[in-house]
Design a protein around this motif. Structure first.
Motif, PDB file in Angstrom:
ATOM      1  N   LEU A   1     -29.563 -17.958   5.072  1.00 48.50           N
ATOM      2  CA  LEU A   1     -30.698 -18.859   4.864  1.00 48.50           C
ATOM      3  C   LEU A   1     -30.896 -19.763   6.072  1.00 48.50           C
ATOM      4  CD1 LEU A   1     -30.229 -19.879   1.128  1.00 48.50           C
ATOM      5  CD2 LEU A   1     -31.306 -17.836   2.109  1.00 48.50           C
ATOM      6  N   LEU A   2     -32.167 -20.086   6.341  1.00 48.76           N
ATOM      7  CA  LEU A   2     -32.502 -20.913   7.499  1.00 48.76           C
ATOM      8  C   LEU A   2     -31.937 -22.315   7.355  1.00 48.76           C
ATOM      9  CD1 LEU A   2     -36.221 -19.885   8.070  1.00 48.76           C
ATOM     10  CD2 LEU A   2     -34.200 -19.080   9.294  1.00 48.76           C
ATOM     11  N   GLU A   3     -31.215 -22.726   8.387  1.00 45.35           N
ATOM     12  CA  GLU A   3     -30.721 -24.092   8.492  1.00 45.35           C
ATOM     13  C   GLU A   3     -31.655 -24.910   9.379  1.00 45.35           C
ATOM     14  OE1 GLU A   3     -26.603 -26.236   9.775  1.00 45.35           O
ATOM     15  OE2 GLU A   3     -27.436 -24.798  11.202  1.00 45.35           O
ATOM     16  N   GLU A   4     -32.230 -24.244  10.387  1.00 42.51           N
ATOM     17  CA  GLU A   4     -33.102 -24.956  11.317  1.00 42.51           C
ATOM     18  C   GLU A   4     -34.081 -23.981  11.952  1.00 42.51           C
ATOM     19  OE1 GLU A   4     -32.383 -27.166  15.496  1.00 42.51           O
ATOM     20  OE2 GLU A   4     -31.390 -28.108  13.782  1.00 42.51           O
ATOM     21  N   ILE A   5     -35.291 -24.494  12.199  1.00 44.94           N
ATOM     22  CA  ILE A   5     -36.317 -23.793  12.966  1.00 44.94           C
ATOM     23  C   ILE A   5     -36.665 -24.731  14.119  1.00 44.94           C
ATOM     24  CG2 ILE A   5     -38.622 -22.783  12.953  1.00 44.94           C
ATOM     25  CD1 ILE A   5     -38.331 -22.808   9.799  1.00 44.94           C
ATOM     26  N   TYR A   6     -36.532 -24.250  15.349  1.00 44.22           N
ATOM     27  CA  TYR A   6     -36.729 -25.085  16.539  1.00 44.22           C
ATOM     28  C   TYR A   6     -37.732 -24.409  17.466  1.00 44.22           C
ATOM     29  CZ  TYR A   6     -35.652 -27.692  20.793  1.00 44.22           C
ATOM     30  OH  TYR A   6     -35.743 -28.464  21.926  1.00 44.22           O
ATOM     31  N   SER A   7     -38.677 -25.185  17.979  1.00 41.36           N
ATOM     32  CA  SER A   7     -39.663 -24.599  18.885  1.00 41.36           C
ATOM     33  C   SER A   7     -40.107 -25.576  19.969  1.00 41.36           C
ATOM     34  CB  SER A   7     -40.895 -24.136  18.112  1.00 41.36           C
ATOM     35  OG  SER A   7     -41.826 -23.555  18.998  1.00 41.36           O
ATOM     36  N   GLN A   8     -40.275 -25.017  21.155  1.00 43.67           N
ATOM     37  CA  GLN A   8     -40.874 -25.733  22.276  1.00 43.67           C
ATOM     38  C   GLN A   8     -42.203 -25.089  22.648  1.00 43.67           C
ATOM     39  OE1 GLN A   8     -37.380 -25.349  24.900  1.00 43.67           O
ATOM     40  NE2 GLN A   8     -37.234 -27.578  24.851  1.00 43.67           N
ATOM     41  N   SER A   9     -42.753 -24.301  21.729  1.00 40.12           N
ATOM     42  CA  SER A   9     -43.988 -23.560  21.973  1.00 40.12           C
ATOM     43  C   SER A   9     -45.181 -24.271  21.346  1.00 40.12           C
ATOM     44  CB  SER A   9     -43.870 -22.158  21.377  1.00 40.12           C
ATOM     45  OG  SER A   9     -45.128 -21.506  21.393  1.00 40.12           O
ATOM     46  N   GLY A  10     -46.275 -24.293  22.054  1.00 37.14           N
ATOM     47  CA  GLY A  10     -47.518 -24.841  21.522  1.00 37.14           C
ATOM     48  C   GLY A  10     -48.140 -23.961  20.457  1.00 37.14           C
ATOM     49  N   GLU A  11     -47.523 -22.801  20.192  1.00 34.55           N
ATOM     50  CA  GLU A  11     -48.032 -21.886  19.171  1.00 34.55           C
ATOM     51  C   GLU A  11     -47.500 -22.212  17.776  1.00 34.55           C
ATOM     52  OE1 GLU A  11     -47.777 -17.710  20.289  1.00 34.55           O
ATOM     53  OE2 GLU A  11     -47.542 -18.357  22.371  1.00 34.55           O
ATOM     54  N   VAL A  12     -46.562 -23.128  17.688  1.00 35.08           N
ATOM     55  CA  VAL A  12     -45.993 -23.538  16.400  1.00 35.08           C
ATOM     56  C   VAL A  12     -46.641 -24.859  16.000  1.00 35.08           C
ATOM     57  CG1 VAL A  12     -43.873 -24.276  15.245  1.00 35.08           C
ATOM     58  CG2 VAL A  12     -43.831 -22.330  16.817  1.00 35.08           C
ATOM     59  N   SER A  13     -47.008 -24.975  14.717  1.00 39.73           N
ATOM     60  CA  SER A  13     -47.651 -26.210  14.279  1.00 39.73           C
ATOM     61  C   SER A  13     -47.081 -26.683  12.951  1.00 39.73           C
ATOM     62  CB  SER A  13     -49.161 -26.024  14.152  1.00 39.73           C
ATOM     63  OG  SER A  13     -49.462 -25.087  13.145  1.00 39.73           O
ATOM     64  N   THR A  14     -47.283 -27.962  12.696  1.00 34.99           N
ATOM     65  CA  THR A  14     -46.864 -28.561  11.435  1.00 34.99           C
ATOM     66  C   THR A  14     -48.006 -28.460  10.427  1.00 34.99           C
ATOM     67  OG1 THR A  14     -47.716 -30.781  11.899  1.00 34.99           O
ATOM     68  CG2 THR A  14     -45.495 -30.243  12.739  1.00 34.99           C
ATOM     69  N   SER A  15     -47.752 -28.916   9.222  1.00 34.71           N
ATOM     70  CA  SER A  15     -48.763 -28.888   8.170  1.00 34.71           C
ATOM     71  C   SER A  15     -49.983 -29.740   8.508  1.00 34.71           C
ATOM     72  CB  SER A  15     -48.162 -29.362   6.848  1.00 34.71           C
ATOM     73  OG  SER A  15     -47.729 -30.708   6.979  1.00 34.71           O
ATOM     74  N   LYS A  16     -49.805 -30.686   9.425  1.00 36.68           N
ATOM     75  CA  LYS A  16     -50.910 -31.572   9.798  1.00 36.68           C
ATOM     76  C   LYS A  16     -51.420 -31.283  11.207  1.00 36.68           C
ATOM     77  CE  LYS A  16     -49.768 -35.041   6.465  1.00 36.68           C
ATOM     78  NZ  LYS A  16     -49.275 -36.358   6.153  1.00 36.68           N
ATOM     79  N   GLY A  17     -51.092 -30.094  11.717  1.00 42.75           N
ATOM     80  CA  GLY A  17     -51.658 -29.656  12.990  1.00 42.75           C
ATOM     81  C   GLY A  17     -50.991 -30.201  14.234  1.00 42.75           C
ATOM     82  N   ILE A  18     -49.850 -30.839  14.108  1.00 39.63           N
ATOM     83  CA  ILE A  18     -49.139 -31.347  15.287  1.00 39.63           C
ATOM     84  C   ILE A  18     -48.445 -30.169  15.974  1.00 39.63           C
ATOM     85  CG2 ILE A  18     -47.322 -32.893  16.111  1.00 39.63           C
ATOM     86  CD1 ILE A  18     -49.816 -34.351  15.038  1.00 39.63           C
ATOM     87  N   LYS A  19     -48.562 -30.117  17.308  1.00 41.45           N
ATOM     88  CA  LYS A  19     -47.974 -29.048  18.117  1.00 41.45           C
ATOM     89  C   LYS A  19     -47.290 -29.664  19.329  1.00 41.45           C
ATOM     90  CE  LYS A  19     -51.641 -25.777  17.122  1.00 41.45           C
ATOM     91  NZ  LYS A  19     -52.458 -24.711  17.654  1.00 41.45           N
TER      92      LYS A  19
END
Length: 165
Positions: free
Chosen positions: A92-110
């Motif tokens: 199971l996922l413990e962490e998801i980490y990104s430095q990419s502008g292609e990943v966004s939060t539920s409120k559109g933060i990238k």
């Protein structure tokens, strides 16, 4: 007639006041999600869901888990890195980490959004310093957290974690 007009005015005021909170900043359980390559992921999702969606274009690493029986595993895709724990339900996922502008939060933060954008979207963080804004769902370590690494006033990385911090 006056009573009816007063009642209608009161109903109008009450209905409009309910709309005023829609754009307000805030953080809640629904914000504990990251969109990666068009799909939403949460901590404690099974890595099989990620592998099915993103395929085998990842770098893999593993190591004996300090906290669980089995191997902690890391799957690094160009867009994000997924860290897992070996639990009874699977990896199971413990962490998801990104430095990419292609990943966004539920409120559109990238990555690239400003610190001010994060604060406007989520309000005051649970914890912060010059380099990190942390939003935790619930009290204390072990509860999921949405985190933003900040460099030069902008988001440099986004991560969702259940690690004790």
């Amino acid at each position: 007639m006056r009573k009816l007009a007063a009642l209608l005015s009161l109903l109008l005021v009450l209905s409009l006041s309910g709309c005023s909170g829609r754009g307000k900043a805030g953080f809640g359980q629904d914000d504990l999600v990251l969109t990666v390559s068009g799909r939403e992921y949460r901590v404690r999702d099974n890595i099989a869901v990620v592998l099915e969606a993103l395929g085998d274009g990842y770098q893999y690493a593993e190591g004996r888990s300090c906290d669980y029986d089995g191997l902690d595993k890391t799957y690094t895709y160009p867009v994000a890195t997924f860290y897992t724990n070996p639990l009874a339900e699977g990896d199971l996922l413990e962490e998801i980490y990104s430095q990419s502008g292609e990943v966004s939060t539920s409120k559109g933060i990238k990555v690239g959004s400003s610190r001010a954008d994060v604060l406007a979207a989520y309000g005051d963080p649970t914890d912060q310093d010059d380099w990190l804004l942390l939003y935790r769902a619930g009290e204390g370590p072990g509860n999921p957290a949405l985190c933003f690494e900040i460099e030069d006033g902008a988001v440099a990385a986004i991560f969702l974690t259940v690690k004790a911090m």
